[in-house]
Design an enzyme around this catalytic site. Structure first.
Site, PDB file in Angstrom:
ATOM      1  N   CYS A  81      23.502  -8.322  58.944  1.00 50.22           N
ATOM      2  CA  CYS A  81      22.348  -9.045  59.480  1.00 50.22           C
ATOM      3  C   CYS A  81      22.673 -10.522  59.732  1.00 50.22           C
ATOM      4  O   CYS A  81      23.408 -10.825  60.665  1.00 50.22           O
ATOM      5  CB  CYS A  81      21.148  -8.827  58.572  1.00 50.22           C
ATOM      6  SG  CYS A  81      19.597  -9.101  59.444  1.00 50.22           S
ATOM      7  N   ARG A 142      14.132  -8.415  60.649  1.00 49.95           N
ATOM      8  CA  ARG A 142      14.318  -9.495  61.633  1.00 49.95           C
ATOM      9  C   ARG A 142      15.780  -9.515  62.106  1.00 49.95           C
ATOM     10  O   ARG A 142      16.457 -10.546  62.087  1.00 49.95           O
ATOM     11  CB  ARG A 142      13.889 -10.852  61.065  1.00 49.95           C
ATOM     12  CG  ARG A 142      12.448 -10.849  60.575  1.00 49.95           C
ATOM     13  CD  ARG A 142      11.903 -12.231  60.306  1.00 49.95           C
ATOM     14  NE  ARG A 142      11.811 -12.983  61.550  1.00 49.95           N
ATOM     15  CZ  ARG A 142      12.234 -14.238  61.699  1.00 49.95           C
ATOM     16  NH1 ARG A 142      12.816 -14.869  60.710  1.00 49.95           N
ATOM     17  NH2 ARG A 142      12.088 -14.842  62.838  1.00 49.95           N
ATOM     18  N   HIS A 177      20.894  -3.553  56.693  1.00 48.21           N
ATOM     19  CA  HIS A 177      21.153  -3.950  55.302  1.00 48.21           C
ATOM     20  C   HIS A 177      21.495  -2.747  54.426  1.00 48.21           C
ATOM     21  O   HIS A 177      20.600  -2.204  53.781  1.00 48.21           O
ATOM     22  CB  HIS A 177      19.883  -4.574  54.713  1.00 48.21           C
ATOM     23  CG  HIS A 177      19.541  -5.918  55.237  1.00 48.21           C
ATOM     24  ND1 HIS A 177      19.852  -7.078  54.573  1.00 48.21           N
ATOM     25  CD2 HIS A 177      18.903  -6.293  56.363  1.00 48.21           C
ATOM     26  CE1 HIS A 177      19.420  -8.116  55.262  1.00 48.21           C
ATOM     27  NE2 HIS A 177      18.834  -7.673  56.357  1.00 48.21           N
ATOM     28  N   GLU A 179      22.810  -2.652  51.638  1.00 44.60           N
ATOM     29  CA  GLU A 179      22.706  -2.954  50.198  1.00 44.60           C
ATOM     30  C   GLU A 179      21.346  -2.579  49.630  1.00 44.60           C
ATOM     31  O   GLU A 179      21.185  -2.516  48.420  1.00 44.60           O
ATOM     32  CB  GLU A 179      23.022  -4.442  49.942  1.00 44.60           C
ATOM     33  CG  GLU A 179      21.920  -5.436  50.278  1.00 44.60           C
ATOM     34  CD  GLU A 179      21.785  -5.735  51.761  1.00 44.60           C
ATOM     35  OE1 GLU A 179      22.476  -5.095  52.574  1.00 44.60           O
ATOM     36  OE2 GLU A 179      20.948  -6.601  52.109  1.00 44.60           O
TER      37      GLU A 179
HETATM   38  N1  GLN Z   1      16.668 -13.390  61.289  1.00 43.73           N
HETATM   39  C1  GLN Z   1      17.672 -13.760  60.333  1.00 43.73           C
HETATM   40  C2  GLN Z   1      18.638 -14.786  60.894  1.00 43.73           C
HETATM   41  O1  GLN Z   1      18.495 -15.203  61.995  1.00 43.73           O
HETATM   42  C3  GLN Z   1      18.463 -12.573  59.848  1.00 43.73           C
HETATM   43  C4  GLN Z   1      17.582 -11.719  58.993  1.00 43.73           C
HETATM   44  C5  GLN Z   1      18.315 -10.986  57.922  1.00 43.73           C
HETATM   45  O2  GLN Z   1      19.447 -11.300  57.562  1.00 43.73           O
HETATM   46  N2  GLN Z   1      17.639 -10.031  57.375  1.00 43.73           N
HETATM   47  O3  GLN Z   1      19.558 -15.152  60.237  1.00 43.73           O
END
Ligand code: GLN
Length: 198
Positions: A81, A142, A177, A179
């Site tokens: 992410c 996100r 994710h 984890e």
């Molecule tokens: N939106 C976050 C970012 O721009 C990432 C979100 C996440 O790691 N769950 O870093």
């Protein structure tokens, strides 16, 4: 006998979960906040969190250049992410000037932050993943997606026509994710990559 020493960038985000997952697949997890700690590991995991905050802390701690140099030198890495965003060579919607997410260029790819948009900004689903017999239950929070990959990049999984898992040499990145689900297959893949067995 313990497995490879794998650093987990411990600035912000899901650090504890990744330390546990790395230990769970037989490697030796090491939290990394400083240059000396980075020097002592053979690979680095960059957790999810907020890529702009992590970038700010990397700047403050003077880790940006050294991380770029280790990646250019072939250090294996895995970013989830926000970690995927940091491993990109180019970031779309990187954030406000002066606070923008920094591309560390571990993978030749353009990544769009917060790509899935407001309505579906967090979701989960089963995603087929190249090399894994059963799909991965992927949790997206996100999440970014990959907008463009260079010729050396292997796409391992896609959602809505966009890559959400990629690999270039020893560097792996997922929009989701692993984890948080207890499924250790992605961490196992990373440790196998570090050990030269995948
Ligand atoms: N939106 C976050 C970012 O721009 C990432 C979100 C996440 O790691 N769950 O870093």
């Amino acid at each position: 006998m313990s497995g490879p020493r794998i650093g987990v960038l411990a600035l912000q985000g899901d650090v504890r979960e990744h330390l546990a997952a790395v230990a769970g697949v037989g490697a030796e997890p090491v939290p990394v906040r400083r240059r000396a700690e980075l020097d002592a590991v053979e690979a680095l995991l960059l957790p999810g969190g907020e890529s702009t905050t992590m970038s700010h802390l990397l700047r403050e701690l003077e880790l940006v250049d050294v991380l770029r140099a280790r990646l250019a030198d072939g250090m294996p890495a895995y970013g989830s992410c926000a970690g995927m965003i940091l491993l990109a060579s180019e970031i779309v919607d990187a954030g406000a000037e002066g606070r923008a997410a920094i591309p560390l260029a571990g993978i030749d790819m353009t990544v769009r932050r917060n790509a899935f948009g407001r309505q579906v900004d967090s979701f989960e689903g089963d995603v087929s993943f190249a090399g894994l017999a059963e799909p991965v239950h992927a949790v997206f929070i996100r999440a970014p997606w990959v907008e463009h990959v260079g010729p050396e990049v292997q796409v391992l999984a896609e959602v809505a026509g966009h890559p959400v898992a990629v690999r270039q040499g020893g560097v792996l990145a997922t929009s989701f994710h692993p984890e948080v689900t207890g499924d250790r297959r992605i961490h196992r893949l990373f440790v196998d990559i570090v050990a030269g067995q995948a």
